[in-house]
Design an enzyme around this catalytic site. Structure first.
Site, short mmCIF file in Angstrom:
data_model
loop_
_atom_site.label_atom_id
_atom_site.label_comp_id
_atom_site.label_asym_id
_atom_site.label_seq_id
_atom_site.Cartn_x
_atom_site.Cartn_y
_atom_site.Cartn_z
N TYR A 120 -7.59 -22.69 -12.30
CA TYR A 120 -8.07 -23.64 -11.27
C TYR A 120 -7.11 -23.75 -10.08
O TYR A 120 -7.12 -24.75 -9.37
CB TYR A 120 -8.30 -25.02 -11.89
CG TYR A 120 -9.53 -25.08 -12.77
CD1 TYR A 120 -10.81 -24.99 -12.22
CD2 TYR A 120 -9.42 -25.23 -14.15
CE1 TYR A 120 -11.95 -25.04 -13.02
CE2 TYR A 120 -10.56 -25.28 -14.95
CZ TYR A 120 -11.81 -25.18 -14.38
OH TYR A 120 -12.93 -25.23 -15.17
N ASN A 153 -18.05 -32.20 -16.82
CA ASN A 153 -19.41 -31.77 -16.48
C ASN A 153 -19.94 -30.61 -17.34
O ASN A 153 -20.75 -29.82 -16.87
CB ASN A 153 -19.52 -31.49 -14.98
CG ASN A 153 -18.63 -30.36 -14.53
OD1 ASN A 153 -17.89 -29.80 -15.33
ND2 ASN A 153 -18.70 -30.01 -13.26
N LYS A 206 -17.26 -26.49 -21.74
CA LYS A 206 -15.99 -27.19 -21.60
C LYS A 206 -15.72 -28.10 -22.81
O LYS A 206 -16.62 -28.32 -23.64
CB LYS A 206 -16.02 -27.98 -20.28
CG LYS A 206 -16.15 -27.07 -19.05
CD LYS A 206 -16.12 -27.88 -17.76
CE LYS A 206 -16.24 -26.99 -16.55
NZ LYS A 206 -16.17 -27.77 -15.28
N HIS A 261 -18.95 -24.55 -16.97
CA HIS A 261 -18.48 -23.89 -15.75
C HIS A 261 -19.40 -22.71 -15.46
O HIS A 261 -19.87 -22.05 -16.39
CB HIS A 261 -17.06 -23.36 -15.96
CG HIS A 261 -16.59 -22.44 -14.87
ND1 HIS A 261 -16.06 -22.92 -13.70
CD2 HIS A 261 -16.60 -21.09 -14.78
CE1 HIS A 261 -15.76 -21.89 -12.92
NE2 HIS A 261 -16.08 -20.76 -13.55
N GLU A 269 -12.66 -14.17 -13.25
CA GLU A 269 -12.65 -15.14 -14.35
C GLU A 269 -12.93 -14.46 -15.69
O GLU A 269 -12.33 -14.83 -16.71
CB GLU A 269 -13.67 -16.24 -14.06
CG GLU A 269 -13.26 -17.10 -12.87
CD GLU A 269 -14.36 -18.01 -12.35
OE1 GLU A 269 -14.12 -18.71 -11.35
OE2 GLU A 269 -15.46 -18.05 -12.95
P1 CMP Z 1 -16.33 -26.74 -11.83
O1 CMP Z 1 -17.16 -26.77 -10.58
O2 CMP Z 1 -16.74 -25.91 -12.98
O3 CMP Z 1 -14.82 -26.38 -11.43
C1 CMP Z 1 -14.00 -27.35 -10.79
C2 CMP Z 1 -14.01 -28.59 -11.63
O4 CMP Z 1 -13.28 -29.68 -11.12
C3 CMP Z 1 -15.44 -29.14 -11.68
O5 CMP Z 1 -16.25 -28.25 -12.39
C4 CMP Z 1 -15.17 -30.48 -12.34
O6 CMP Z 1 -14.89 -30.34 -13.74
C5 CMP Z 1 -13.89 -30.87 -11.61
N1 CMP Z 1 -14.19 -31.72 -10.46
C6 CMP Z 1 -14.84 -31.37 -9.33
N2 CMP Z 1 -14.94 -32.41 -8.48
C7 CMP Z 1 -14.34 -33.44 -9.09
C8 CMP Z 1 -14.08 -34.79 -8.72
N3 CMP Z 1 -14.48 -35.27 -7.55
N4 CMP Z 1 -13.42 -35.56 -9.59
C9 CMP Z 1 -12.99 -35.06 -10.77
N5 CMP Z 1 -13.19 -33.79 -11.18
C10 CMP Z 1 -13.86 -32.99 -10.35
#
Ligand code: CMP
Length: 149
Positions: free
Chosen positions: A61, A124, A21, A127, A138
């Protein structure tokens, strides 16, 4: 055509889709993360540096569109380049999710990619697809059969 059909077939159990990311690219962590991915036994079968448009991120998303963090997620995922890749390994989806760790880096196990490189639950680092079906969808979102080996 045979190559495309063979790739679709492989996608069912042995492939997953990942994005490094924008925070990973900004911090210069592409090399370190790819090294962990290779060391864990994943083969890279498609890869590119690309930037998602707002429309791309909203589509990718869409499942999260009612969540309170959706706006923040779209801003983050479009603010700079990402590395998109398709990875191959037996049991790819599950093994890759184990390698990256929990969504929230504070809950991620020691040694996982998110524990090492993620900034927060929203930023984070990586993905990983959550099912074989989503890995297929995807991968097809970012790559054509001709880009995938
Ligand atoms: P990912 O699980 O790859 O895909 C969905 C994304 O949404 C996740 O990674 C985070 O980047 C984001 N995400 C998930 N939960 C939260 C949260 N509580 N607050 C902000 N961003 C979130």
């Amino acid at each position: 055509m045979h190559q495309i059909l063979r790739n679709l077939d492989k996608m069912i159990t042995n492939r997953t889709f990942t994005m490094l990311k924008p925070d990973s690219v900004e911090k210069g962590n592409i090399g370190a993360i790819l090294e962990k991915i290779n060391a864990a036994g994943f083969k890279i079968v498609a890869m590119k540096l690309t930037q998602m448009t707002r429309r791309d991120a909203e589509t990718f998303y869409a499942i999260h569109k009612e969540r309170p963090f959706f706006g923040e997620l779209v801003e983050y995922m479009t603010r700079g380049p990402i590395v998109a890749a398709v990875l191959e390994k037996e049991n790819a989806v599950e093994d890759f999710r184990a390698l990256i760790g929990a969504t929230n880096p504070e809950e991620a196990a020691e040694g996982t990619i998110r524990k090492l490189y993620a900034t927060s639950i929203s930023e984070n680092a990586v993905h990983g697809s959550d099912s074989d079906e989503n890995a297929s969808i995807e991968s097809a979102f970012h790559f054509s059969g001709r880009d995938t080996f």
